[in-house]
Write a protein that holds these residues in place. Structure first.
Motif, PDB file in Angstrom:
ATOM      1  N   LEU A 168      14.349 -22.272  36.217  1.00 14.55           N
ATOM      2  CA  LEU A 168      13.474 -21.603  35.763  1.00 14.55           C
ATOM      3  C   LEU A 168      13.676 -20.401  34.593  1.00 14.55           C
ATOM      4  N   GLY A 169      13.097 -20.521  33.336  1.00 15.67           N
ATOM      5  CA  GLY A 169      13.188 -19.411  32.822  1.00 15.67           C
ATOM      6  C   GLY A 169      11.811 -18.746  32.397  1.00 15.67           C
ATOM      7  N   TYR A 170      12.016 -17.523  32.384  1.00 17.97           N
ATOM      8  CA  TYR A 170      10.620 -16.731  32.009  1.00 17.97           C
ATOM      9  C   TYR A 170      10.789 -15.678  31.069  1.00 17.97           C
ATOM     10  N   CYS A 171      10.109 -15.990  29.847  1.00 18.40           N
ATOM     11  CA  CYS A 171      10.239 -14.755  28.762  1.00 18.40           C
ATOM     12  C   CYS A 171       8.767 -13.918  28.718  1.00 18.40           C
ATOM     13  N   PRO A 172       8.801 -12.922  29.395  1.00 19.52           N
ATOM     14  CA  PRO A 172       7.432 -12.071  29.370  1.00 19.52           C
ATOM     15  C   PRO A 172       7.025 -11.459  28.015  1.00 19.52           C
ATOM     16  N   GLN A 173       5.948 -11.075  27.907  1.00 15.60           N
ATOM     17  CA  GLN A 173       5.222 -10.688  26.749  1.00 15.60           C
ATOM     18  C   GLN A 173       6.232  -9.275  26.345  1.00 15.60           C
ATOM     19  N   GLU A 174       6.178  -8.342  27.484  1.00 16.09           N
ATOM     20  CA  GLU A 174       6.820  -7.301  27.436  1.00 16.09           C
ATOM     21  C   GLU A 174       8.254  -7.396  27.511  1.00 16.09           C
ATOM     22  N   THR A 175       9.246  -6.969  26.550  1.00 18.56           N
ATOM     23  CA  THR A 175      10.785  -7.291  26.604  1.00 18.56           C
ATOM     24  C   THR A 175      11.415  -6.498  27.884  1.00 18.56           C
ATOM     25  N   VAL A 176      12.121  -7.203  28.519  1.00 20.88           N
ATOM     26  CA  VAL A 176      12.755  -6.863  29.784  1.00 20.88           C
ATOM     27  C   VAL A 176      14.421  -6.238  29.449  1.00 20.88           C
ATOM     28  N   LEU A 177      14.080  -5.180  28.499  1.00 20.60           N
ATOM     29  CA  LEU A 177      15.570  -4.694  27.858  1.00 20.60           C
ATOM     30  C   LEU A 177      15.835  -3.258  28.145  1.00 20.60           C
ATOM     31  N   ASN A 178      17.166  -2.818  28.035  1.00 20.30           N
ATOM     32  CA  ASN A 178      17.263  -1.321  28.521  1.00 20.30           C
ATOM     33  C   ASN A 178      17.852  -0.951  27.145  1.00 20.30           C
ATOM     34  N   ASP A 179      17.053   0.104  26.622  1.00 21.06           N
ATOM     35  CA  ASP A 179      17.401   0.844  25.278  1.00 21.06           C
ATOM     36  C   ASP A 179      18.683   1.104  25.095  1.00 21.06           C
ATOM     37  N   PHE A 180      19.512   1.656  26.074  1.00 23.08           N
ATOM     38  CA  PHE A 180      20.860   2.093  26.077  1.00 23.08           C
ATOM     39  C   PHE A 180      21.880   1.098  26.169  1.00 23.08           C
ATOM     40  N   LEU A 181      21.415  -0.120  26.447  1.00 20.76           N
ATOM     41  CA  LEU A 181      22.666  -1.138  26.236  1.00 20.76           C
ATOM     42  C   LEU A 181      22.509  -1.926  25.149  1.00 20.76           C
ATOM     43  N   ARG A 197      26.379  -5.522  18.684  1.00 21.21           N
ATOM     44  CA  ARG A 197      27.083  -4.153  19.035  1.00 21.21           C
ATOM     45  C   ARG A 197      25.963  -3.198  18.894  1.00 21.21           C
ATOM     46  N   ALA A 198      24.565  -3.521  18.477  1.00 22.09           N
ATOM     47  CA  ALA A 198      23.727  -2.300  18.340  1.00 22.09           C
ATOM     48  C   ALA A 198      23.232  -2.258  19.704  1.00 22.09           C
ATOM     49  N   ARG A 199      22.695  -0.898  19.834  1.00 22.17           N
ATOM     50  CA  ARG A 199      21.821  -0.537  21.021  1.00 22.17           C
ATOM     51  C   ARG A 199      20.333  -1.037  20.809  1.00 22.17           C
ATOM     52  N   VAL A 200      19.907  -1.570  21.948  1.00 20.85           N
ATOM     53  CA  VAL A 200      18.646  -1.889  21.656  1.00 20.85           C
ATOM     54  C   VAL A 200      17.359  -0.971  21.377  1.00 20.85           C
ATOM     55  N   ALA A 201      17.693   0.389  21.426  1.00 20.04           N
ATOM     56  CA  ALA A 201      16.785   1.343  20.932  1.00 20.04           C
ATOM     57  C   ALA A 201      16.636   1.284  19.547  1.00 20.04           C
ATOM     58  N   VAL A 202      17.762   0.752  18.620  1.00 25.71           N
ATOM     59  CA  VAL A 202      17.467   0.831  17.278  1.00 25.71           C
ATOM     60  C   VAL A 202      16.985  -0.711  16.795  1.00 25.71           C
ATOM     61  N   LEU A 203      16.852  -1.499  17.543  1.00 29.30           N
ATOM     62  CA  LEU A 203      16.449  -2.912  17.140  1.00 29.30           C
ATOM     63  C   LEU A 203      14.979  -2.869  16.691  1.00 29.30           C
ATOM     64  N   SER A 204      14.396  -3.705  15.825  1.00 30.53           N
ATOM     65  CA  SER A 204      13.169  -3.817  15.179  1.00 30.53           C
ATOM     66  C   SER A 204      12.239  -4.629  16.458  1.00 30.53           C
ATOM     67  N   GLY A 205      11.181  -4.659  16.355  1.00 25.60           N
ATOM     68  CA  GLY A 205      10.379  -5.132  17.652  1.00 25.60           C
ATOM     69  C   GLY A 205      10.545  -6.893  17.619  1.00 25.60           C
ATOM     70  N   ARG A 207      14.173  -7.310  18.771  1.00 29.00           N
ATOM     71  CA  ARG A 207      14.139  -7.252  20.260  1.00 29.00           C
ATOM     72  C   ARG A 207      13.536  -8.367  21.121  1.00 29.00           C
ATOM     73  N   GLN A 208      12.468  -9.112  20.367  1.00 25.22           N
ATOM     74  CA  GLN A 208      11.839 -10.209  21.024  1.00 25.22           C
ATOM     75  C   GLN A 208      13.010 -11.606  20.810  1.00 25.22           C
ATOM     76  N   LYS A 209      13.874 -11.444  19.742  1.00 25.44           N
ATOM     77  CA  LYS A 209      14.713 -12.732  19.799  1.00 25.44           C
ATOM     78  C   LYS A 209      15.616 -12.341  21.051  1.00 25.44           C
ATOM     79  N   LEU A 210      15.923 -11.413  21.301  1.00 29.01           N
ATOM     80  CA  LEU A 210      16.951 -11.010  22.341  1.00 29.01           C
ATOM     81  C   LEU A 210      16.292 -11.475  23.759  1.00 29.01           C
ATOM     82  N   ASN A 211      15.197 -10.946  23.882  1.00 29.42           N
ATOM     83  CA  ASN A 211      14.210 -11.297  24.943  1.00 29.42           C
ATOM     84  C   ASN A 211      14.430 -12.694  25.059  1.00 29.42           C
ATOM     85  N   LEU A 212      14.022 -13.677  24.277  1.00 24.14           N
ATOM     86  CA  LEU A 212      13.977 -15.004  24.335  1.00 24.14           C
ATOM     87  C   LEU A 212      15.248 -15.417  24.521  1.00 24.14           C
TER      88      LEU A 212
END
Length: 213
Positions: free
Chosen positions: A73-86, A121-129, A132-137
């Motif tokens: 099973l794969g699940y992509c939530p509406q709110e990204t499950v990401l850590n801004d510091f990674l 190599r970019a931290r998630v904190a600097v990514l556009s919305g 971030r959603q591309k990474l989430n998917l």
């Protein structure tokens, strides 16, 4: 109940109910999806779409009813499950370990296909919305699940990425995967094999009119 099972169906939902206090959100949702299906669920904000998805993936317990799925099973939530510091790369490595994957081949394919390799190599904190959603998917897809649950998956995408998303979804369907896309708007319904409308706590097969689709 949410578990893998032996059946020609990829996903079976039987009479799922859920209430929060006196408010009944789901009043007996039932649906069945086979492998190789690209399906959609639409509903107004507050209709219970996210609650249903959380029940389907096992994050939330239903008050009654049953859910069963076939395979991973794969699940992509509406709110990204990401850590801004990674970084993007660190997220991929973390999920590789979590999924027990031998390599990142599938993840790397998705990074290239969704066009965000330059941010590895970019931290998630600097990514556009949208990025971030591309990474989430990508994190939801990288272990090649048989059943994929997507909650507003193209939120923040530009038009080109939106089209790439549907190309990815169609290829998954063609490979026998079951893909369920949940949204509050009935966009591009012609791309779907079937569509349900979540209304008054139940999911009904739905064919939108020209103005709605």
């Amino acid at each position: 109940m949410s578990a893998p099972y032996a059946s020609p169906l990829a996903l079976r939902v039987s009479e799922v109910h859920k209430s929060y206090g006196a408010r009944q959100v789901l009043r007996g949702v039932s649906l069945e999806l086979g492998p190789g299906t690209l399906a959609g669920i639409v509903g107004e904000n507050g209709a219970g779409k996210t609650t249903l998805l959380r029940i389907l993936c096992g994050q939330t317990a239903a008050d009654s009813g049953a859910v069963a799925h076939r395979g991973r099973l794969g699940y992509c939530p509406q709110e990204t499950v990401l850590n801004d510091f990674l970084t993007v790369e660190q997220h991929l490595r973390y999920f590789q370990a979590a999924y027990g994957l031998g390599d990142l081949r599938r993840a790397e394919e998705l990074v290239e296909e969704l066009h965000f390799a330059e941010y590895r190599r970019a931290r998630v904190a600097v990514l556009s919305g949208g990025t971030r959603q591309k990474l989430n998917l990508t994190l939801a897809l990288m272990h090649d699940p048989q059943v994929l649950l997507l909650d507003e998956p193209y939120q923040g995408f530009d038009w080109e990425t939106y089209l790439r998303f549907w190309s990815v979804a169609a290829r998954l369907r063609d490979r026998g995967r079951c893909v369920l896309v949940v949204s509050h708007l009935a966009w591009d319904t012609g791309r779907l094999d079937c569509l349900y409308r979540l209304h008054d706590g139940v999911a009904e097969p739905w064919q939108p009119g020209p103005a709605e689709g």
